[in-house]
Design a protein around this motif. Sequence first.
Motif, PDB file in Angstrom:
ATOM      1  N   LEU A 158       0.853  -1.101   0.125  1.00 21.69           N
ATOM      2  CA  LEU A 158      -0.080   0.063   0.024  1.00 21.69           C
ATOM      3  C   LEU A 158       0.884   1.176  -0.036  1.00 21.69           C
ATOM      4  CD1 LEU A 158      -2.896   1.003   0.188  1.00 21.69           C
ATOM      5  CD2 LEU A 158      -2.545   1.023   2.648  1.00 21.69           C
ATOM      6  N   ILE A 159       0.845   1.876  -1.135  1.00 22.05           N
ATOM      7  CA  ILE A 159       1.762   3.216  -1.255  1.00 22.05           C
ATOM      8  C   ILE A 159       0.797   4.432  -1.256  1.00 22.05           C
ATOM      9  CG2 ILE A 159       3.668   2.065  -2.248  1.00 22.05           C
ATOM     10  CD1 ILE A 159       2.665   3.450  -4.924  1.00 22.05           C
ATOM     11  N   GLY A 160      -0.306   4.546  -1.080  1.00 19.33           N
ATOM     12  CA  GLY A 160      -1.197   5.677  -1.347  1.00 19.33           C
ATOM     13  C   GLY A 160      -2.615   5.347  -1.020  1.00 19.33           C
ATOM     14  N   PHE A 161      -3.310   6.248  -0.557  1.00 17.86           N
ATOM     15  CA  PHE A 161      -4.763   6.232   0.038  1.00 17.86           C
ATOM     16  C   PHE A 161      -5.460   7.429   0.086  1.00 17.86           C
ATOM     17  CE2 PHE A 161      -7.773   6.143   3.464  1.00 17.86           C
ATOM     18  CZ  PHE A 161      -8.615   5.351   3.267  1.00 17.86           C
ATOM     19  N   VAL A 162      -6.622   7.536  -0.194  1.00 16.95           N
ATOM     20  CA  VAL A 162      -7.490   8.650   0.003  1.00 16.95           C
ATOM     21  C   VAL A 162      -9.052   8.230   0.497  1.00 16.95           C
ATOM     22  CG1 VAL A 162      -8.447   8.987  -2.374  1.00 16.95           C
ATOM     23  CG2 VAL A 162      -8.379  10.777  -0.775  1.00 16.95           C
ATOM     24  N   ASN A 163      -9.616   8.954   1.267  1.00 15.36           N
ATOM     25  CA  ASN A 163     -10.803   8.373   2.120  1.00 15.36           C
ATOM     26  C   ASN A 163     -11.863   9.400   1.148  1.00 15.36           C
ATOM     27  OD1 ASN A 163     -13.112   7.813   3.543  1.00 15.36           O
ATOM     28  ND2 ASN A 163     -12.366   8.755   5.059  1.00 15.36           N
ATOM     29  N   VAL A 164     -13.139   9.080   1.135  1.00 13.24           N
ATOM     30  CA  VAL A 164     -14.206   9.565   0.453  1.00 13.24           C
ATOM     31  C   VAL A 164     -15.257   9.599   1.430  1.00 13.24           C
ATOM     32  CG1 VAL A 164     -15.707  10.085  -1.557  1.00 13.24           C
ATOM     33  CG2 VAL A 164     -13.321   9.461  -1.990  1.00 13.24           C
ATOM     34  N   ALA A 165     -15.566  10.496   2.306  1.00 10.05           N
ATOM     35  CA  ALA A 165     -16.877  10.601   3.294  1.00 10.05           C
ATOM     36  C   ALA A 165     -17.855  11.196   2.134  1.00 10.05           C
ATOM     37  CB  ALA A 165     -16.405  11.372   4.326  1.00 10.05           C
ATOM     38  N   TRP A 166     -19.069  11.119   2.773  1.00 10.65           N
ATOM     39  CA  TRP A 166     -20.369  11.732   2.136  1.00 10.65           C
ATOM     40  C   TRP A 166     -21.448  12.160   3.187  1.00 10.65           C
ATOM     41  CZ3 TRP A 166     -24.298   8.437  -1.250  1.00 10.65           C
ATOM     42  CH2 TRP A 166     -24.540   7.444  -0.636  1.00 10.65           C
TER      43      TRP A 166
END
Length: 131
Positions: A53-61
Amino acid sequence: MDITYEWRGDFDDSALEELHAEGFDHPAERIPWRARLERHSLGWVCAWEDGRLIGFVNVAWDGGVHAFVLDTVVARRARSRGIGSMLVGTAADGARAAGCEWLHVDFEEHLRSFYVDVCGFGESAAGLIAL
């Protein structure tokens, strides 16, 4: 090396916490990321290279048409390769496919060029209360 991006990708809590701690410069904790994300997020994007795992982004809503980018992070060793913008672009695609009409992001001043110039966010007035 090939990098793959996965909407709602399967990840290990400890791998995400290690990446998050490195990216946001805090000690690693034992955070139940999977449970937190499944409870509060529309989705998330994982970037993988050689099984790591080298990158991540969360998408809340909000459960409707508004989605929010949170916690965009790329491992130090993988920065300056366009991974962050691909994470955000994949997040936008996932939010759009879910019926969202707006993708919001808040950022610190030093990240303005990344979010506005690279990722294409427009600027808007916003407010914030520190709690």
